[in-house]
Design a protein around this motif. Structure first.
Motif, short mmCIF file in Angstrom:
data_model
loop_
_atom_site.label_atom_id
_atom_site.label_comp_id
_atom_site.label_asym_id
_atom_site.label_seq_id
_atom_site.Cartn_x
_atom_site.Cartn_y
_atom_site.Cartn_z
N TYR A 65 17.30 18.93 58.00
CA TYR A 65 18.06 20.15 57.78
C TYR A 65 18.42 20.80 59.11
O TYR A 65 17.60 20.93 60.00
CB TYR A 65 17.23 21.15 56.97
N SER A 66 19.66 21.24 59.23
CA SER A 66 20.09 21.99 60.40
C SER A 66 19.70 23.46 60.20
O SER A 66 19.33 23.88 59.10
CB SER A 66 21.61 21.88 60.56
N SER A 67 19.86 24.25 61.24
CA SER A 67 19.55 25.68 61.11
C SER A 67 20.50 26.33 60.12
O SER A 67 20.11 27.23 59.37
CB SER A 67 19.61 26.38 62.46
N CYS A 68 21.73 25.86 60.06
CA CYS A 68 22.70 26.40 59.11
C CYS A 68 22.27 26.10 57.67
O CYS A 68 22.34 26.98 56.81
CB CYS A 68 24.08 25.80 59.39
N GLU A 69 21.82 24.88 57.42
CA GLU A 69 21.36 24.53 56.08
C GLU A 69 20.10 25.31 55.71
O GLU A 69 19.94 25.74 54.56
CB GLU A 69 21.08 23.02 55.99
N LEU A 70 19.21 25.50 56.67
CA LEU A 70 18.01 26.29 56.41
C LEU A 70 18.38 27.74 56.12
O LEU A 70 17.79 28.38 55.24
CB LEU A 70 17.04 26.22 57.60
N GLU A 71 19.36 28.27 56.84
CA GLU A 71 19.80 29.64 56.61
C GLU A 71 20.44 29.77 55.23
O GLU A 71 20.24 30.77 54.53
CB GLU A 71 20.79 30.08 57.70
N GLN A 72 21.19 28.77 54.80
CA GLN A 72 21.77 28.79 53.46
C GLN A 72 20.67 28.80 52.40
O GLN A 72 20.75 29.52 51.41
CB GLN A 72 22.70 27.60 53.25
N LEU A 73 19.64 28.00 52.62
CA LEU A 73 18.51 27.97 51.70
C LEU A 73 17.81 29.33 51.66
O LEU A 73 17.47 29.84 50.60
CB LEU A 73 17.51 26.88 52.10
N ARG A 74 17.63 29.95 52.83
CA ARG A 74 17.00 31.27 52.90
C ARG A 74 17.80 32.28 52.09
O ARG A 74 17.24 33.07 51.34
CB ARG A 74 16.87 31.74 54.35
N LYS A 75 19.11 32.23 52.21
CA LYS A 75 19.96 33.17 51.47
C LYS A 75 19.83 32.94 49.96
O LYS A 75 19.72 33.89 49.20
CB LYS A 75 21.41 33.05 51.90
N VAL A 76 19.80 31.69 49.55
CA VAL A 76 19.64 31.38 48.12
C VAL A 76 18.29 31.90 47.63
O VAL A 76 18.20 32.49 46.54
CB VAL A 76 19.76 29.85 47.87
N MET A 77 17.24 31.73 48.42
CA MET A 77 15.90 32.21 48.03
C MET A 77 15.90 33.73 47.93
O MET A 77 15.33 34.29 47.00
CB MET A 77 14.84 31.78 49.06
#
Length: 127
Positions: A65-77
């Motif tokens: 996971y890139s930082s962008c993908e991790l950030e997207q996951l954080r937003k979904v959570m």
């Protein structure tokens, strides 16, 4: 037929036990979610820093996971948690509270698994 104090206490204990189990399960799920969410936030910060400082601009290892993908996951959570809170605020009766609490527990457990998977994948070393 007279109800004794012992019978009343036993009946109250059963009702309390019925109530405590969903609350304890929810509390455990919420705590795990919260702890994983904090780790996710820390991982995003570290990943972003590494990506900024890295002289290597190549692709990440497969499935990492890139930082962008991790950030997207954080937003979904975050959005999911916000939705759960709003959902609990709109309940009209106690029985629905318990059912909804159980449903939220399952959702928190699912989201925790998503975070765990992302954290594992984001920490894979390049081979």
């Amino acid at each position: 037929m007279m109800i004794t104090k012992k019978q009343v206490s036993k009946s109250d204990a059963i009702r309390t036990a019925d109530l405590l189990s969903p609350i304890e399960n929810w509390q455990q799920a919420a705590t795990k979610f919260y702890n994983l969410y904090k780790i996710l936030m820390q991982t995003i910060a570290v990943r972003e820093q590494v990506e900024r400082l890295s002289t290597y601009k190549g692709a990440l290892p497969l499935r990492q996971y890139s930082s962008c993908e991790l950030e997207q996951l954080r937003k979904v959570m975050f959005d999911e948690l916000h939705q759960l809170v709003n959902d609990m605020n709109d309940l009209p009766c106690f029985d629905q509270d318990i059912e909804r609490l159980h449903s939220h527990t399952l959702k928190l457990q699912q989201q925790s698994k998503r975070i765990q998977r992302a954290l594992v994948l984001s920490s894979l070393n390049a081979s």
